[in-house]
Motif scaffolding. Structure first.
Motif, PDB file in Angstrom:
ATOM      1  N   TRP A 197       2.418   1.879  -3.487  1.00 38.61           N
ATOM      2  CA  TRP A 197       1.451   2.433  -4.437  1.00 38.61           C
ATOM      3  C   TRP A 197       1.103   3.874  -4.102  1.00 38.61           C
ATOM      4  O   TRP A 197       0.967   4.709  -5.004  1.00 38.61           O
ATOM      5  N   ASN A 198       0.943   4.204  -2.827  1.00 36.67           N
ATOM      6  CA  ASN A 198       0.584   5.570  -2.459  1.00 36.67           C
ATOM      7  C   ASN A 198       1.741   6.551  -2.632  1.00 36.67           C
ATOM      8  O   ASN A 198       1.529   7.760  -2.604  1.00 36.67           O
ATOM      9  N   SER A 199       2.948   6.044  -2.845  1.00 33.95           N
ATOM     10  CA  SER A 199       4.077   6.935  -3.161  1.00 33.95           C
ATOM     11  C   SER A 199       3.892   7.553  -4.549  1.00 33.95           C
ATOM     12  O   SER A 199       4.493   8.576  -4.854  1.00 33.95           O
ATOM     13  N   LYS A 200       3.092   6.905  -5.395  1.00 32.78           N
ATOM     14  CA  LYS A 200       2.836   7.326  -6.780  1.00 32.78           C
ATOM     15  C   LYS A 200       4.101   7.307  -7.629  1.00 32.78           C
ATOM     16  O   LYS A 200       4.143   7.896  -8.702  1.00 32.78           O
ATOM     17  N   LYS A 259      -5.205   7.616  -4.398  1.00 31.70           N
ATOM     18  CA  LYS A 259      -5.076   7.188  -2.996  1.00 31.70           C
ATOM     19  C   LYS A 259      -5.655   5.789  -2.885  1.00 31.70           C
ATOM     20  O   LYS A 259      -6.797   5.534  -3.287  1.00 31.70           O
ATOM     21  N   LEU A 260      -4.856   4.858  -2.325  1.00 29.92           N
ATOM     22  CA  LEU A 260      -5.223   3.443  -2.224  1.00 29.92           C
ATOM     23  C   LEU A 260      -5.358   3.021  -0.777  1.00 29.92           C
ATOM     24  O   LEU A 260      -4.574   3.436   0.086  1.00 29.92           O
ATOM     25  N   LYS A 261      -6.333   2.156  -0.513  1.00 30.88           N
ATOM     26  CA  LYS A 261      -6.485   1.507   0.785  1.00 30.88           C
ATOM     27  C   LYS A 261      -6.621   0.012   0.544  1.00 30.88           C
ATOM     28  O   LYS A 261      -7.496  -0.431  -0.209  1.00 30.88           O
ATOM     29  N   TYR A 266      -9.586   2.372  -4.243  1.00 34.76           N
ATOM     30  CA  TYR A 266      -8.792   3.566  -4.482  1.00 34.76           C
ATOM     31  C   TYR A 266      -9.620   4.607  -5.186  1.00 34.76           C
ATOM     32  O   TYR A 266     -10.639   4.304  -5.813  1.00 34.76           O
ATOM     33  N   GLU A 287       0.840  -1.205   0.000  1.00 37.80           N
ATOM     34  CA  GLU A 287       0.000   0.000   0.000  1.00 37.80           C
ATOM     35  C   GLU A 287       0.879   1.260   0.000  1.00 37.80           C
ATOM     36  O   GLU A 287       0.626   2.204  -0.747  1.00 37.80           O
ATOM     37  N   ASN A 288       1.915   1.271   0.835  1.00 33.87           N
ATOM     38  CA  ASN A 288       2.818   2.424   0.891  1.00 33.87           C
ATOM     39  C   ASN A 288       3.511   2.662  -0.450  1.00 33.87           C
ATOM     40  O   ASN A 288       3.664   3.810  -0.881  1.00 33.87           O
ATOM     41  N   TYR A 345      -9.325   8.441  -7.447  1.00 31.30           N
ATOM     42  CA  TYR A 345      -8.478   9.324  -8.247  1.00 31.30           C
ATOM     43  C   TYR A 345      -9.387  10.231  -9.059  1.00 31.30           C
ATOM     44  O   TYR A 345     -10.601  10.031  -9.120  1.00 31.30           O
ATOM     45  N   LEU A 400     -11.499   8.571   0.683  1.00 33.83           N
ATOM     46  CA  LEU A 400     -10.057   8.434   0.932  1.00 33.83           C
ATOM     47  C   LEU A 400      -9.379   9.785   0.718  1.00 33.83           C
ATOM     48  O   LEU A 400      -9.506  10.376  -0.349  1.00 33.83           O
TER      49      LEU A 400
END
Length: 137
Positions: free
Chosen positions: A26-29, A72-74, A91, A23-24, A93, A136
Motif C-alpha cells: 500500500w505504501n508503494s502507492k 502513508k499507511l501504518k 493512514y 503495508e509495504n 493523506y 505519519l
C-alpha cells in the motif's frame, strides 16, 4: 508463486510478516503492486460500499491514488486465526486543495490457501486534520 507470500496456517510471526508485506504494498502507492495481495475476485466490505475484485478493485485503487495524495499507511497487529488476520490501521493523506485527513479503523482479512486476500471487512473513520496534527511521515 510470489516468494514473499506467507501461507496459512498463520503463526503470530507469519501474521506479522504478512501485515508488513501488505503495508509495504500500500505504501508503494502503485495500484498494480497493491492488487497483487488480493485475489482477482476479492470481496471488499467497507461499510455500505461493496467491491468485488477485477475492474472494480482496479478503479477503486486508481481513484484512491488520484484523490489521496501523500498517502502513508501504518498497520498494527490485532489478532489472527489460521486463515485470517485482523489489524488496526491508520493512514494520512491530503487532497489536491491541501486539506489533510486521517483515517483509522480496523480490517479483517480472510486468505486463500495460496496466501492472497479473498475477503476484506473494513470499519473506518475519516476526519480532516491540520497539517501540524500529522503523525505519519
Amino acid at each position: 508463486m510470489n516468494k514473499k507470500l506467507v501461507l496459512p496456517a498463520f503463526t503470530l510471526r507469519a501474521a506479522k510478516q504478512n501485515i508488513q508485506r501488505i503495508e509495504n504494498a500500500w505504501n508503494s502507492k502503485d495500484p498494480t503492486k497493491i492488487a497483487t495481495v488480493y485475489t482477482s475476485n476479492c470481496e471488499w466490505y467497507n461499510g455500505p460500499d461493496f467491491l468485488c475484485g477485477g475492474s472494480s478493485l482496479q478503479t477503486f485503487l486508481k481513484n484512491k491514488r488520484e484523490k489521496e495524495l501523500g498517502f502513508k499507511l501504518k498497520l498494527e497487529y490485532w489478532a489472527h486465526t489460521d486463515k485470517s488476520i485482523a489489524v488496526r490501521f491508520e493512514y494520512e493523506y491530503h487532497t489536491e486543495t491541501g486539506q489533510w485527513h486521517r483515517a483509522y479503523g480496523n480490517e479483517t482479512w480472510e486468505f486463500t490457501e495460496d496466501g492472497l486476500i479473498e475477503k476484506l471487512f473494513i470499519r473506518i473513520v475519516n476526519s480532516p486534520i491540520c497539517e501540524s496534527e500529522r503523525e505519519l511521515y
